[in-house]
Design a protein around this motif. Structure first.
Motif, mmCIF file in Angstrom:
data_model
loop_
_atom_site.group_PDB
_atom_site.id
_atom_site.type_symbol
_atom_site.label_atom_id
_atom_site.label_comp_id
_atom_site.label_asym_id
_atom_site.label_seq_id
_atom_site.Cartn_x
_atom_site.Cartn_y
_atom_site.Cartn_z
ATOM 1 N N ALA A 39 41.518 45.354 55.601
ATOM 2 C CA ALA A 39 42.859 44.979 56.057
ATOM 3 C C ALA A 39 43.906 45.336 55.011
ATOM 4 N N SER A 40 45.124 45.619 55.476
ATOM 5 C CA SER A 40 46.238 45.965 54.597
ATOM 6 C C SER A 40 47.057 44.730 54.277
ATOM 7 N N SER A 41 47.793 44.807 53.188
ATOM 8 C CA SER A 41 48.673 43.717 52.789
ATOM 9 C C SER A 41 49.797 43.531 53.802
ATOM 10 N N GLN A 42 50.177 42.261 54.012
ATOM 11 C CA GLN A 42 51.279 41.927 54.914
ATOM 12 C C GLN A 42 52.552 41.569 54.149
ATOM 13 N N LEU A 43 52.563 41.826 52.847
ATOM 14 C CA LEU A 43 53.772 41.535 52.072
ATOM 15 C C LEU A 43 54.894 42.483 52.493
ATOM 16 N N GLU A 44 56.077 41.927 52.650
ATOM 17 C CA GLU A 44 57.208 42.702 53.168
ATOM 18 C C GLU A 44 58.202 43.098 52.095
ATOM 19 N N GLN A 45 58.049 42.559 50.884
ATOM 20 C CA GLN A 45 58.982 42.870 49.807
ATOM 21 C C GLN A 45 58.251 43.602 48.682
ATOM 22 N N ASN A 46 59.035 44.160 47.788
ATOM 23 C CA ASN A 46 58.492 44.878 46.641
ATOM 24 C C ASN A 46 58.474 43.930 45.446
ATOM 25 N N TYR A 47 57.272 43.458 45.075
ATOM 26 C CA TYR A 47 57.152 42.448 44.035
ATOM 27 C C TYR A 47 56.649 43.063 42.733
ATOM 28 N N THR A 48 56.987 42.373 41.621
ATOM 29 C CA THR A 48 56.525 42.787 40.297
ATOM 30 C C THR A 48 55.787 41.633 39.631
ATOM 31 N N MET A 49 54.621 41.941 39.068
ATOM 32 C CA MET A 49 53.814 40.928 38.389
ATOM 33 C C MET A 49 53.485 41.373 36.975
ATOM 34 N N ALA A 50 53.083 40.407 36.166
ATOM 35 C CA ALA A 50 52.564 40.695 34.827
ATOM 36 C C ALA A 50 51.394 39.770 34.562
ATOM 37 N N ASN A 51 50.440 40.257 33.787
ATOM 38 C CA ASN A 51 49.244 39.492 33.433
ATOM 39 C C ASN A 51 49.297 39.156 31.948
ATOM 40 N N MET A 52 49.471 37.874 31.647
ATOM 41 C CA MET A 52 49.638 37.419 30.269
ATOM 42 C C MET A 52 48.330 36.777 29.797
ATOM 43 N N PHE A 53 47.551 37.532 29.034
ATOM 44 C CA PHE A 53 46.252 37.040 28.585
ATOM 45 C C PHE A 53 46.276 36.839 27.077
ATOM 46 N N PHE A 54 46.213 35.552 26.691
ATOM 47 C CA PHE A 54 46.225 35.181 25.280
ATOM 48 C C PHE A 54 44.810 34.930 24.753
ATOM 49 N N GLU A 55 43.820 35.087 25.623
ATOM 50 C CA GLU A 55 42.408 35.057 25.241
ATOM 51 C C GLU A 55 41.755 36.326 25.787
ATOM 52 N N PRO A 56 40.664 36.758 25.161
ATOM 53 C CA PRO A 56 39.985 37.968 25.644
ATOM 54 C C PRO A 56 39.497 37.809 27.079
ATOM 55 N N SER A 57 39.538 38.894 27.837
ATOM 56 C CA SER A 57 39.060 38.865 29.214
ATOM 57 C C SER A 57 38.792 40.288 29.679
ATOM 58 N N THR A 58 37.719 40.486 30.388
ATOM 59 C CA THR A 58 37.476 41.758 31.071
ATOM 60 C C THR A 58 37.547 41.541 32.576
ATOM 61 N N ARG A 59 36.648 40.676 33.114
ATOM 62 C CA ARG A 59 36.547 40.474 34.565
ATOM 63 C C ARG A 59 37.849 39.963 35.169
ATOM 64 N N THR A 60 38.377 38.859 34.645
ATOM 65 C CA THR A 60 39.550 38.250 35.268
ATOM 66 C C THR A 60 40.760 39.158 35.153
ATOM 67 N N LYS A 61 41.014 39.674 33.968
ATOM 68 C CA LYS A 61 42.203 40.493 33.756
ATOM 69 C C LYS A 61 42.160 41.770 34.593
ATOM 70 N N MET A 62 41.038 42.470 34.551
ATOM 71 C CA MET A 62 40.971 43.742 35.246
ATOM 72 C C MET A 62 40.920 43.567 36.758
ATOM 73 N N SER A 63 40.268 42.508 37.241
ATOM 74 C CA SER A 63 40.231 42.326 38.692
ATOM 75 C C SER A 63 41.586 41.892 39.220
ATOM 76 N N PHE A 64 42.344 41.132 38.437
ATOM 77 C CA PHE A 64 43.718 40.818 38.854
ATOM 78 C C PHE A 64 44.545 42.099 38.931
ATOM 79 N N GLU A 65 44.413 42.962 37.940
ATOM 80 C CA GLU A 65 45.192 44.196 37.970
ATOM 81 C C GLU A 65 44.783 45.068 39.150
ATOM 82 N N MET A 66 43.495 45.140 39.445
ATOM 83 C CA MET A 66 43.052 45.907 40.606
ATOM 84 C C MET A 66 43.598 45.288 41.894
ATOM 85 N N ALA A 67 43.551 43.966 41.994
ATOM 86 C CA ALA A 67 44.076 43.283 43.175
ATOM 87 C C ALA A 67 45.561 43.576 43.359
#
Length: 292
Positions: free
Chosen positions: A29-57
């Motif tokens: 399924a495709s996203s139903q978001l209607e606006q152009n949004y901007t996000m940032a991922n602020m990681f102050f502890e090491p992370s591979t799975r959570t950080k990278m999967s959020f960026e992929m999402a």
């Protein structure tokens, strides 16, 4: 839902809505978001799975992703987390994923800043998106959480995963047991004998030994821990025929889990990682649509 910082923010109905939307995304399924949004991922502890999967999402949702590197930010000059978030708010960020070593860091932000806050893990407190992907993986496997017996094994007292799952899985009808050394059980009631729960468990969820939170004090050698509280090949042979193995990662091979079991037929460890992308897509879309 305007923010997600704890599983207690979500009703059972909202949890199920996230699972079903994740399934739709996984089916293409495709996203139903209607606006152009901007996000940032602020990681102050090491992370591979959570950080990278959020960026992929975020990229799968066609969002703008603004890079943020804690090691090159003004927090090193003494800027507070609140002030850093206000800077990002001022330049137009719509939502933030934050991982921080401080428990309940979000209390300084919720209701005081405009961007949505998604908790990517706070100290030893909460990890709601990990809990949701764990729940999704179990739901995929069994079609329900009702009366599923889940044994969470390992460094319970230091685990934000254990805390988030304890609340949510119980509300969804699962029977949750904790297994750990007596010194590591924190506020939980726990069994100290792993072998007592193996035969009856539908899910064995292993947790990483968080050496960084033990102040350099080693209670066990790696071999001693593996023999007493690790998922060994001998213990795996005693599991129910349809029982599965889970682990939030990163895993210490041959400490909490035998290396040979990480990719065995029972293992859903890498499936959890795959599911994390779709769960996080569903969470982000639900939060941003709630702001449209």
């Amino acid at each position: 839902m305007k923010n997600l910082v704890s599983m207690k923010d979500l009703s059972v109905e909202q949890i199920m809505a996230i699972l079903k939307q994740a399934q739709l995304f996984q089916e293409g399924a495709s996203s139903q978001l209607e606006q152009n949004y901007t996000m940032a991922n602020m990681f102050f502890e090491p992370s591979t799975r959570t950080k990278m999967s959020f960026e992929m999402a975020e990229r799968k949702l066609n969002l703008n992703v603004l890079p943020f590197e804690a090691g090159f930010s003004s927090t090193l000059k003494g800027e507070t987390l609140y002030d850093t978030v206000k800077v990002l708010e001022s330049i137009g960020i719509d939502a933030l994923v934050i991982r921080h070593e401080q428990n309940n860091y979000f209390e300084s932000l919720i209701g005081k800043v405009k961007p949505a806050i998604i908790n990517g893990g706070d100290g030893t407190g909460n990890h709601p998106t990990q809990s949701l992907l764990d729940i999704y993986t179990i739901w995929q496997e069994f079609g329900t959480l009702e009366n599923i017996v889940i044994s969470i094994v390992g460094d319970i007292g230091h685990s934000r995963v254990a805390r988030s799952n304890a609340d949510a899985l119980t509300r969804l009808g699962a029977k949750v047991h904790f297994v750990c050394p007596p010194k590591w059980q924190g506020e939980f009631e726990a069994n100290n004998d792993f072998d007592e729960v193996i035969d009856a468990s539908d899910v064995i969820m292993m947790l990483r030994v968080q050496h960084e939170r033990h102040d350099g004090v080693s209670t066990f050698s790696k071999a001693e821990y593996h023999n007493a509280f690790g998922l060994t090949e001998e213990r795996e042979k005693r599991m129910k025929d349809n029982a599965i193995i889970m682990h939030p990662g990163p895993f210490n091979r041959d400490v909490e889990i035998a290396s040979e079991l990480i990719e065995c037929d029972r293992s859903r460890i890498f499936k959890q990682m795959e599911n994390g992308v779709y769960i996080r897509m569903a969470i982000i879309e639900m939060i941003l649509k709630g702001r449209e």
